[in-house]
Design a protein around this motif. Structure first.
Motif, PDB file in Angstrom:
ATOM      1  N   ASP A  19       4.848   4.973  -5.991  1.00 34.01           N
ATOM      2  CA  ASP A  19       3.582   5.020  -5.254  1.00 34.01           C
ATOM      3  C   ASP A  19       2.630   4.008  -5.887  1.00 34.01           C
ATOM      4  O   ASP A  19       2.121   4.245  -6.989  1.00 34.01           O
ATOM      5  CB  ASP A  19       2.989   6.431  -5.320  1.00 34.01           C
ATOM      6  CG  ASP A  19       1.687   6.556  -4.541  1.00 34.01           C
ATOM      7  OD1 ASP A  19       1.074   5.519  -4.193  1.00 34.01           O
ATOM      8  OD2 ASP A  19       1.261   7.697  -4.288  1.00 34.01           O
ATOM      9  N   PRO A  20       2.355   2.876  -5.228  1.00 29.43           N
ATOM     10  CA  PRO A  20       1.522   1.837  -5.854  1.00 29.43           C
ATOM     11  C   PRO A  20       0.121   2.320  -6.217  1.00 29.43           C
ATOM     12  O   PRO A  20      -0.400   1.969  -7.282  1.00 29.43           O
ATOM     13  CB  PRO A  20       1.472   0.732  -4.804  1.00 29.43           C
ATOM     14  CG  PRO A  20       2.670   0.954  -3.948  1.00 29.43           C
ATOM     15  CD  PRO A  20       2.852   2.435  -3.910  1.00 29.43           C
ATOM     16  N   TRP A  21      -0.495   3.121  -5.340  1.00 31.80           N
ATOM     17  CA  TRP A  21      -1.868   3.554  -5.623  1.00 31.80           C
ATOM     18  C   TRP A  21      -1.922   4.534  -6.789  1.00 31.80           C
ATOM     19  O   TRP A  21      -2.850   4.501  -7.590  1.00 31.80           O
ATOM     20  CB  TRP A  21      -2.506   4.161  -4.372  1.00 31.80           C
ATOM     21  CG  TRP A  21      -2.862   3.106  -3.372  1.00 31.80           C
ATOM     22  CD1 TRP A  21      -2.266   2.869  -2.174  1.00 31.80           C
ATOM     23  CD2 TRP A  21      -3.891   2.106  -3.506  1.00 31.80           C
ATOM     24  NE1 TRP A  21      -2.851   1.794  -1.547  1.00 31.80           N
ATOM     25  CE2 TRP A  21      -3.850   1.312  -2.338  1.00 31.80           C
ATOM     26  CE3 TRP A  21      -4.824   1.805  -4.488  1.00 31.80           C
ATOM     27  CZ2 TRP A  21      -4.713   0.238  -2.133  1.00 31.80           C
ATOM     28  CZ3 TRP A  21      -5.676   0.733  -4.288  1.00 31.80           C
ATOM     29  CH2 TRP A  21      -5.620  -0.029  -3.129  1.00 31.80           C
ATOM     30  N   ALA A  22      -0.926   5.396  -6.889  1.00 33.61           N
ATOM     31  CA  ALA A  22      -0.878   6.313  -8.030  1.00 33.61           C
ATOM     32  C   ALA A  22      -0.693   5.535  -9.322  1.00 33.61           C
ATOM     33  O   ALA A  22      -1.307   5.845 -10.352  1.00 33.61           O
ATOM     34  CB  ALA A  22       0.247   7.322  -7.836  1.00 33.61           C
ATOM     35  N   ALA A  23       0.163   4.490  -9.275  1.00 31.82           N
ATOM     36  CA  ALA A  23       0.369   3.658 -10.464  1.00 31.82           C
ATOM     37  C   ALA A  23      -0.902   2.878 -10.798  1.00 31.82           C
ATOM     38  O   ALA A  23      -1.265   2.738 -11.983  1.00 31.82           O
ATOM     39  CB  ALA A  23       1.535   2.699 -10.237  1.00 31.82           C
ATOM     40  N   SER A  42       0.815  -1.217   0.000  1.00 26.46           N
ATOM     41  CA  SER A  42       0.000   0.000   0.000  1.00 26.46           C
ATOM     42  C   SER A  42       0.846   1.263   0.000  1.00 26.46           C
ATOM     43  O   SER A  42       0.340   2.356  -0.259  1.00 26.46           O
ATOM     44  CB  SER A  42      -0.930   0.003   1.209  1.00 26.46           C
ATOM     45  OG  SER A  42      -0.177  -0.029   2.410  1.00 26.46           O
ATOM     46  N   LEU A  43       2.138   1.116   0.309  1.00 25.34           N
ATOM     47  CA  LEU A  43       3.061   2.245   0.350  1.00 25.34           C
ATOM     48  C   LEU A  43       4.250   1.963  -0.564  1.00 25.34           C
ATOM     49  O   LEU A  43       4.442   0.843  -1.018  1.00 25.34           O
ATOM     50  CB  LEU A  43       3.570   2.471   1.781  1.00 25.34           C
ATOM     51  CG  LEU A  43       2.525   2.743   2.864  1.00 25.34           C
ATOM     52  CD1 LEU A  43       3.184   2.711   4.242  1.00 25.34           C
ATOM     53  CD2 LEU A  43       1.830   4.075   2.632  1.00 25.34           C
ATOM     54  N   SER A  44       5.051   2.989  -0.789  1.00 24.77           N
ATOM     55  CA  SER A  44       6.285   2.791  -1.547  1.00 24.77           C
ATOM     56  C   SER A  44       7.216   1.870  -0.770  1.00 24.77           C
ATOM     57  O   SER A  44       7.056   1.649   0.438  1.00 24.77           O
ATOM     58  CB  SER A  44       6.970   4.137  -1.797  1.00 24.77           C
ATOM     59  OG  SER A  44       7.468   4.659  -0.573  1.00 24.77           O
ATOM     60  N   TYR A  45       8.237   1.338  -1.468  1.00 18.91           N
ATOM     61  CA  TYR A  45       9.246   0.502  -0.801  1.00 18.91           C
ATOM     62  C   TYR A  45       9.828   1.225   0.410  1.00 18.91           C
ATOM     63  O   TYR A  45       9.925   0.672   1.503  1.00 18.91           O
ATOM     64  CB  TYR A  45      10.379   0.206  -1.787  1.00 18.91           C
ATOM     65  CG  TYR A  45      10.358  -1.164  -2.403  1.00 18.91           C
ATOM     66  CD1 TYR A  45       9.173  -1.856  -2.571  1.00 18.91           C
ATOM     67  CD2 TYR A  45      11.541  -1.759  -2.839  1.00 18.91           C
ATOM     68  CE1 TYR A  45       9.167  -3.111  -3.149  1.00 18.91           C
ATOM     69  CE2 TYR A  45      11.546  -3.008  -3.431  1.00 18.91           C
ATOM     70  CZ  TYR A  45      10.351  -3.678  -3.578  1.00 18.91           C
ATOM     71  OH  TYR A  45      10.348  -4.919  -4.149  1.00 18.91           O
ATOM     72  N   ALA A  46      10.251   2.472   0.184  1.00 21.18           N
ATOM     73  CA  ALA A  46      10.925   3.217   1.245  1.00 21.18           C
ATOM     74  C   ALA A  46      10.022   3.371   2.461  1.00 21.18           C
ATOM     75  O   ALA A  46      10.445   3.142   3.602  1.00 21.18           O
ATOM     76  CB  ALA A  46      11.378   4.580   0.731  1.00 21.18           C
TER      77      ALA A  46
END
Length: 231
Positions: free
Chosen positions: A219-223, A140-144
């Protein structure tokens, strides 16, 4: 189930397994999660055998959906110079989709791209090559942000004093920033736990650094919002 060999990114040889489906209009291409996770979604770094990918392929078959699942390019390889960049691994996903389109089991079918965990991130980026996408356990979040949150949760659960927690998270964030800049991880202070030091070094390994860097702030949700097919 039958074995399949096909060419991945830059003609790298890949191996997979094919299951025939039934009358369902879709055929699935399955992408495994992070690390040395094979086509069956088994990972030798995780205690206890797991064959989630193989079992899920069997479940899909019971719904009339055939599938292709494959070993990632570094499964079984000890070559430190092997190209495991994002371009290479994403190219392999697209090659698997092309290979699936040529299979007799997929003739006349729409391709459903199924990604699990890190495989969901790769599937996000390759979604335009498929007819639909199924994302399992997508971060749900970026890797970082995910790595930072996981380490913070472990420090909180261990009851680490604020000073120690700040030192560990500060070193982790410095390691992530070094990866962004394609630099080596800075030296850790005495308050940084060995596990956090090892994590930073592992993420910054020269063999895989570019792959980590390219996905670090995705950003997974943006993608997902930009996927041009049903998701």
């Amino acid at each position: 189930e039958r074995e399949l060999a096909f060419s991945g990114f830059n003609a790298f040889p890949l191996k997979g397994s094919v299951k025939a489906g039934g009358v369902h209009p879709c055929f699935a291409v399955m992408v495994a999660g992070s690390g040395p996770t094979d086509r069956d979604w088994s990972n030798p770094l995780i205690p206890g055998a797991s064959h989630g990918g193989r079992d899920f392929a069997a479940w899909l078959q019971a719904q009339g959906i055939g599938s292709l699942r494959y070993d990632k390019r570094f499964i079984g390889s000890k070559d430190p110079k092997l190209d495991v960049s994002l371009d290479a691994q994403l190219g392999d996903v697209k090659a698997a989709l092309r290979a699936a389109r040529a299979l007799p089991e997929a003739k006349g079918k729409k391709l459903l791209l199924v990604g699990h965990s890190e495989g969901a991130l790769l599937s996000l980026l390759a979604a335009g090559e498929a007819d639909a996408v199924l994302l399992l356990a997508m971060p749900s979040l970026s890797y970082a942000k995910t790595i930072h949150a996981q380490v913070k949760a472990q420090l909180d659960a261990a009851g680490a004093p604020k000073e120690a927690a700040d030192a560990n998270l500060g070193h982790l964030d410095a390691a992530l920033d070094a990866i962004r800049k394609n630099q080596d991880v800075p030296q850790a202070g005495p308050a940084v736990a060995p596990g956090v030091v090892a994590l930073g070094r592992s993420l910054a390994r020269h063999e895989t650094r570019s792959f980590v860097r390219d996905l670090l702030d995705l950003d997974p949700w943006a993608a997902a919002a930009r996927i041009p097919v049903p998701c």
